[in-house]
Design a protein around this motif. Structure first.
Motif, PDB file in Angstrom:
ATOM      1  N   THR A 270       0.480  -1.491   0.197  1.00 29.75           N
ATOM      2  CA  THR A 270       0.039   0.395   0.025  1.00 29.75           C
ATOM      3  C   THR A 270       0.742   1.276  -0.007  1.00 29.75           C
ATOM      4  N   VAL A 271       0.593   2.299  -0.394  1.00 27.63           N
ATOM      5  CA  VAL A 271       1.263   3.223  -0.277  1.00 27.63           C
ATOM      6  C   VAL A 271       1.655   4.518   0.860  1.00 27.63           C
ATOM      7  N   GLU A 272       0.359   4.066   1.559  1.00 27.54           N
ATOM      8  CA  GLU A 272       1.279   3.426   3.702  1.00 27.54           C
ATOM      9  C   GLU A 272       2.152   3.536   3.531  1.00 27.54           C
ATOM     10  N   THR A 273       2.611   1.805   3.456  1.00 32.42           N
ATOM     11  CA  THR A 273       3.796   1.178   4.025  1.00 32.42           C
ATOM     12  C   THR A 273       4.710   2.063   3.054  1.00 32.42           C
ATOM     13  N   ALA A 274       4.893   2.510   1.959  1.00 34.84           N
ATOM     14  CA  ALA A 274       6.007   3.133   1.032  1.00 34.84           C
ATOM     15  C   ALA A 274       7.230   3.416   2.014  1.00 34.84           C
ATOM     16  N   GLY A 275       6.318   3.781   3.051  1.00 32.30           N
ATOM     17  CA  GLY A 275       7.690   5.021   3.487  1.00 32.30           C
ATOM     18  C   GLY A 275       8.326   3.663   4.536  1.00 32.30           C
ATOM     19  N   LEU A 276       8.282   2.759   4.609  1.00 34.88           N
ATOM     20  CA  LEU A 276       9.153   1.782   5.298  1.00 34.88           C
ATOM     21  C   LEU A 276       9.884   0.618   4.340  1.00 34.88           C
ATOM     22  N   THR A 277       8.939  -0.031   2.957  1.00 33.08           N
ATOM     23  CA  THR A 277      10.694  -0.233   2.141  1.00 33.08           C
ATOM     24  C   THR A 277      11.604   0.415   1.394  1.00 33.08           C
ATOM     25  N   THR A 278      10.505   1.686   1.648  1.00 31.04           N
ATOM     26  CA  THR A 278      11.908   2.924   1.289  1.00 31.04           C
ATOM     27  C   THR A 278      13.045   3.174   1.836  1.00 31.04           C
ATOM     28  N   LEU A 279      12.688   2.612   3.811  1.00 33.50           N
ATOM     29  CA  LEU A 279      13.776   3.326   4.239  1.00 33.50           C
ATOM     30  C   LEU A 279      15.470   2.973   4.520  1.00 33.50           C
ATOM     31  N   PRO A 280      14.906   0.860   4.229  1.00 33.01           N
ATOM     32  CA  PRO A 280      16.319   0.579   4.091  1.00 33.01           C
ATOM     33  C   PRO A 280      17.369   1.076   2.863  1.00 33.01           C
ATOM     34  N   LEU A 281      16.951   1.770   1.950  1.00 28.93           N
ATOM     35  CA  LEU A 281      17.916   2.010   0.641  1.00 28.93           C
ATOM     36  C   LEU A 281      17.774   3.541   1.270  1.00 28.93           C
ATOM     37  N   PHE A 282      17.552   4.356   1.618  1.00 33.16           N
ATOM     38  CA  PHE A 282      17.756   6.045   2.175  1.00 33.16           C
ATOM     39  C   PHE A 282      18.332   5.783   3.551  1.00 33.16           C
ATOM     40  N   LEU A 283      18.866   4.777   4.577  1.00 28.66           N
ATOM     41  CA  LEU A 283      19.333   4.730   5.683  1.00 28.66           C
ATOM     42  C   LEU A 283      21.047   4.528   5.077  1.00 28.66           C
ATOM     43  N   ALA A 284      20.688   3.233   3.823  1.00 28.17           N
ATOM     44  CA  ALA A 284      22.190   2.442   3.383  1.00 28.17           C
ATOM     45  C   ALA A 284      23.024   4.140   2.805  1.00 28.17           C
ATOM     46  N   SER A 285      21.931   4.490   2.246  1.00 28.78           N
ATOM     47  CA  SER A 285      22.302   5.518   1.346  1.00 28.78           C
ATOM     48  C   SER A 285      23.509   7.312   2.346  1.00 28.78           C
ATOM     49  N   VAL A 286      22.475   7.223   3.127  1.00 30.11           N
ATOM     50  CA  VAL A 286      22.435   8.176   3.747  1.00 30.11           C
ATOM     51  C   VAL A 286      23.600   8.174   4.918  1.00 30.11           C
ATOM     52  N   LEU A 287      23.962   6.466   4.918  1.00 27.87           N
ATOM     53  CA  LEU A 287      24.875   6.439   6.122  1.00 27.87           C
ATOM     54  C   LEU A 287      26.391   5.928   5.667  1.00 27.87           C
ATOM     55  N   GLY A 288      26.321   5.024   4.169  1.00 20.40           N
ATOM     56  CA  GLY A 288      27.526   4.702   3.883  1.00 20.40           C
ATOM     57  C   GLY A 288      27.308   4.095   2.393  1.00 20.40           C
ATOM     58  N   SER A 289      26.662   5.729   1.659  1.00 23.63           N
ATOM     59  CA  SER A 289      27.198   6.214   0.354  1.00 23.63           C
ATOM     60  C   SER A 289      27.819   7.500  -0.085  1.00 23.63           C
ATOM     61  N   GLY A 290      28.539   8.027   1.128  1.00 23.40           N
ATOM     62  CA  GLY A 290      29.236   9.091   0.742  1.00 23.40           C
ATOM     63  C   GLY A 290      28.677  10.569   0.432  1.00 23.40           C
ATOM     64  N   MET A 291      27.532  10.671   1.005  1.00 19.89           N
ATOM     65  CA  MET A 291      26.315  11.534   0.654  1.00 19.89           C
ATOM     66  C   MET A 291      27.636  12.593   1.304  1.00 19.89           C
ATOM     67  N   PHE A 292      28.142  12.774   2.735  1.00 22.47           N
ATOM     68  CA  PHE A 292      28.256  13.387   3.476  1.00 22.47           C
ATOM     69  C   PHE A 292      29.820  13.483   3.932  1.00 22.47           C
ATOM     70  N   ALA A 293      30.308  12.252   3.988  1.00 19.05           N
ATOM     71  CA  ALA A 293      31.201  12.051   3.749  1.00 19.05           C
ATOM     72  C   ALA A 293      32.309  10.930   3.303  1.00 19.05           C
ATOM     73  N   PRO A 294      33.231  11.042   2.057  1.00 21.72           N
ATOM     74  CA  PRO A 294      33.975  10.358   1.314  1.00 21.72           C
ATOM     75  C   PRO A 294      33.716   9.070   1.870  1.00 21.72           C
ATOM     76  N   VAL A 295      33.104   7.991   1.277  1.00 21.52           N
ATOM     77  CA  VAL A 295      33.042   6.630   1.556  1.00 21.52           C
ATOM     78  C   VAL A 295      35.226   6.051   1.798  1.00 21.52           C
ATOM     79  N   ASP A 296      35.739   6.322   1.096  1.00 19.85           N
ATOM     80  CA  ASP A 296      37.080   6.057   2.273  1.00 19.85           C
ATOM     81  C   ASP A 296      37.640   6.810   3.742  1.00 19.85           C
ATOM     82  N   SER A 297      36.439   7.284   4.109  1.00 23.87           N
ATOM     83  CA  SER A 297      37.281   7.576   5.067  1.00 23.87           C
ATOM     84  C   SER A 297      36.628   7.129   6.484  1.00 23.87           C
ATOM     85  N   LEU A 298      35.874   5.805   5.617  1.00 26.57           N
ATOM     86  CA  LEU A 298      35.118   4.752   6.832  1.00 26.57           C
ATOM     87  C   LEU A 298      36.152   3.768   6.787  1.00 26.57           C
TER      88      LEU A 298
END
Length: 254
Positions: free
Chosen positions: A165-193
């Motif tokens: 459902t549209v209501e559960t879209a917030g849950l199914t999109t959360l994994p990619l959102f968190l993985a990208s924000v935390l691990g894709s180098g959005m605010f800091a280069p990945v090589d700093s990890l």
């Protein structure tokens, strides 16, 4: 899926219809339009005259580009695909002349155009307000953004297949959102990890796009890094397109 043909007129017509629905949702549209400017001004007030403001400003603007791609393209499109599927719109469209690619592209067109406009505003206004140097290679940023839009549009179609459902879209999109924000180098280069973590994070869907965006803004990236980022992005696009062909649902889940 039907034959992979494209007709600009049909895609534009479908996109115009989707845009009408988006405009009617005033809350979502207002938030999406104001988000880039809000991000710039909030950051400006928090930075003050601290040392390293130039580097922080560049990191925020490049990260802001990633945020726009995630919020405007991915999260918005998952909801759109699910809503059109559950309302039987996709099923009806499929009985007409439009091919599957045209239907999916037309649905994604307004979100893609809105994201590109926001990124343009974020780049120009952000560089001015934060007193950040303009991008060294705008064409590389443009290529990275277009690749990101294509990738996230395809991933949105895949994610919608597993969203009831549209209501559960917030849950199914959360994994990619968190993985990208935390691990894709959005605010800091990945090589700093740490090395092991960095090696894994470099393979995340949006990591290649963000590497290209940062390289386009500040330069300094080695040719091998750019090639690796491009190949990673291309691989994810191919995987996502295959997944859409294999699992995308055109009718409501029962």
């Amino acid at each position: 899926m039907n034959t992979l043909t494209l007709n600009a007129g049909r895609i534009t017509a479908l996109g115009r219809s989707e845009l009408t629905l988006l405009v009617r949702n005033r809350a979502t549209l207002t938030l999406a339009l104001l988000m880039p400017l809000m991000m710039v001004f909030v950051l400006r007030s928090s930075l003050g005259d601290s040392e390293g403001a130039q580097a922080v400003g560049e990191a925020t603007l490049t990260g802001g580009i990633g945020m726009v791609l995630l919020l405007v393209v991915h999260m918005n499109l998952v909801s759109s695909y699910v809503a059109r599927r559950e309302e039987l719109v996709l099923k009806r469209l499929r009985t007409g002349e439009a091919s599957d690619v045209e239907i999916l592209s037309g649905t994604a067109l307004p979100a893609a155009a809105l994201a590109l406009a926001q990124i343009a505003v974020l780049t120009v206004a952000g560089a001015a307000v934060l007193d950040v140097a303009t991008p060294r290679n705008p064409l590389l940023i443009l290529a990275a953004v277009l690749a990101g839009v294509l990738l996230l549009a395809a991933l949105s179609a895949v994610t919608s297949s597993f969203t009831r459902t549209v209501e559960t879209a917030g849950l199914t999109t959360l994994p990619l959102f968190l993985a990208s924000v935390l691990g894709s180098g959005m605010f800091a280069p990945v090589d700093s990890l740490p090395d092991v973590v960095a090696s894994v994070c470099e393979l995340l869907p949006l990591s290649g796009v963000m590497t290209l965006v940062r390289a386009g803004w500040s330069g300094g990236a080695a040719g091998g890094d750019l090639l690796g980022a491009g190949l990673t992005t291309l691989a994810w696009i191919m995987i996502s397109v295959f997944a859409v062909q294999r699992w995308f649902r055109w009718e409501p889940r029962r």
